[in-house]
Design an enzyme around this catalytic site. Structure first.
Site, PDB file in Angstrom:
ATOM      1  N   THR A  72       0.110   8.565   1.363  1.00 43.73           N
ATOM      2  CA  THR A  72       0.100   8.350   2.800  1.00 43.73           C
ATOM      3  C   THR A  72       1.354   8.949   3.433  1.00 43.73           C
ATOM      4  O   THR A  72       2.121   9.651   2.769  1.00 43.73           O
ATOM      5  CB  THR A  72      -0.156   6.852   3.130  1.00 43.73           C
ATOM      6  OG1 THR A  72      -0.321   6.717   4.533  1.00 43.73           O
ATOM      7  CG2 THR A  72       0.948   5.941   2.658  1.00 43.73           C
ATOM      8  N   LYS A  76       1.542  13.601   2.552  1.00 45.41           N
ATOM      9  CA  LYS A  76       0.257  14.272   2.300  1.00 45.41           C
ATOM     10  C   LYS A  76       0.405  15.784   2.143  1.00 45.41           C
ATOM     11  O   LYS A  76      -0.296  16.396   1.335  1.00 45.41           O
ATOM     12  CB  LYS A  76      -0.738  13.953   3.422  1.00 45.41           C
ATOM     13  CG  LYS A  76      -1.181  12.491   3.416  1.00 45.41           C
ATOM     14  CD  LYS A  76      -2.230  12.222   4.476  1.00 45.41           C
ATOM     15  CE  LYS A  76      -2.537  10.735   4.521  1.00 45.41           C
ATOM     16  NZ  LYS A  76      -3.616  10.402   5.459  1.00 45.41           N
ATOM     17  N   TYR A 225      -6.022   1.539  13.865  1.00 47.84           N
ATOM     18  CA  TYR A 225      -6.566   0.188  13.862  1.00 47.84           C
ATOM     19  C   TYR A 225      -5.407  -0.797  13.886  1.00 47.84           C
ATOM     20  O   TYR A 225      -4.258  -0.412  13.637  1.00 47.84           O
ATOM     21  CB  TYR A 225      -7.454  -0.054  12.624  1.00 47.84           C
ATOM     22  CG  TYR A 225      -6.704   0.133  11.325  1.00 47.84           C
ATOM     23  CD1 TYR A 225      -6.687   1.367  10.697  1.00 47.84           C
ATOM     24  CD2 TYR A 225      -5.979  -0.913  10.764  1.00 47.84           C
ATOM     25  CE1 TYR A 225      -5.970   1.560   9.526  1.00 47.84           C
ATOM     26  CE2 TYR A 225      -5.275  -0.731   9.591  1.00 47.84           C
ATOM     27  CZ  TYR A 225      -5.269   0.498   8.983  1.00 47.84           C
ATOM     28  OH  TYR A 225      -4.554   0.681   7.828  1.00 47.84           O
TER      29      TYR A 225
END
Ligand code: ATR
EC number: 1.1.1.25
Length: 272
Positions: A72, A76, A225
């Site tokens: 993450t 990446k 989110y």
């Protein structure tokens, strides 16, 4: 790196990032392991933000019997370069320019990118029609780049990339050999968009997106989110269906899990 896990634990996985304390991936993968009846160790791995440290941690992890790693922020692209130099890349990772999943395949480091396919799987599972749809994606960073091939695979009619810095959107369209891709500034979106996806990091900055007030869509999806989304509120107020990106996290994880273990997770009514 923590000590070698119990010998009866068959799969040893981790998520590497910086910061990493907030990552939901360990809980997610333990839920997958429980459902599929396997034993898994899955740790959060902090790493200093430099190539040498990242390379050393990845090498030690796989030399110590690691099965697979999720990668993450901010690693990446480093994971991509590492696989490019010493391993192999999936077509998705190659076109994304980024790796979110590492595994060992035929004795070699293998880098995949499951983020975009996770997005598409989540949209489809929510009943969103992508085939023949006019889709727009906001942003032209890594998140957008990784979503392009999976959205094209889903046979969208058109995919419009809108970005604050228009040149970056234009550059992304050049990476793909298709006439389905178009680009513009954020304020100049086509008026026939049915599905809109926010892949900017705007929620983190507290800014709002400068849409035309009369913009309407059938479905709005925010890759973020866990935070209020002004983007989703804007379209909710216009009676569009909306979704945050939690399902994308779950689906990209399920794809990584399948790569590592060969097990398909059933995501019907899945909670973790
Ligand atoms: P990621 O890898 O998550 O995609 P990134 O490469 O940093 O992250 O890309 C962030 C995206 O959010 C970019 O498209 C950026 O627009 P620019 O290319 O113009 O920088 C977009 N973005 C970030 N903050 C924004 C803001 N306040 N308004 C509009 N776009 C924003």
């Amino acid at each position: 790196m923590s000590s070698i896990p119990d010998s009866n634990v068959r799969y040893h996985c981790m998520v590497i990032g910086n910061p990493i304390a907030h990552s939901k991936s360990p809980d997610l993968h333990q839920a997958f392991a429980k459902q599929t009846g396997i034993t898994l160790s899955y740790q959060r791995q902090y790493c200093p933000n430099d190539v040498d440290s990242f390379t050393a941690v990845i090498e030690a992890f796989f030399a110590g019997g690691g099965t697979g790693a999720n990668v993450t922020v901010p690693f990446k692209e480093m994971a991509f370069s590492l696989c490019q130099q010493r391993g192999e890349l999936s077509e998705y990772a190659r076109l994304a320019g980024a790796v979110n999943t590492l595994a060992i395949k035929a004795g070699k480091l293998y880098g995949d990118n499951t983020d975009g396919r996770g997005l598409v799987a989540d949209l489809l599972s929510q009943g969103v029609r992508l085939k023949d749809a006019n889709v727009a994606i906001l942003g032209a960073g890594g998140a957008t780049r990784g979503a392009i091939l999976p959205l094209l695979d889903a046979q969208v009619k058109s995919l419009h990339i809108a970005n604050r810095t228009v040149e970056k959107a234009e550059n992304l369209t050049r990476l793909f050999d298709t006439d389905k891709l178009t680009f513009s500034s954020l304020t100049d979106l086509p008026n026939d968009i049915e599905v809109i996806i926010n892949a900017t990091s705007i929620g983190l900055s507290g800014d709002t997106l400068p849409f035309a007030k009369d913009m309407t869509v059938d479905f709005a999806y925010d890759m973020m989110y866990g935070k209020p989304s002004a983007f989703l509120e804007f379209f909710k107020a216009k009676h569009a269906k909306t979704s945050d990106g939690l399902g994308m996290l779950v689906n990209q994880g399920a794809l990584s899990f399948a790569l590592w273990t060969g097990k398909q997770v059933d995501l019907t009514n899945f909670h973790f």
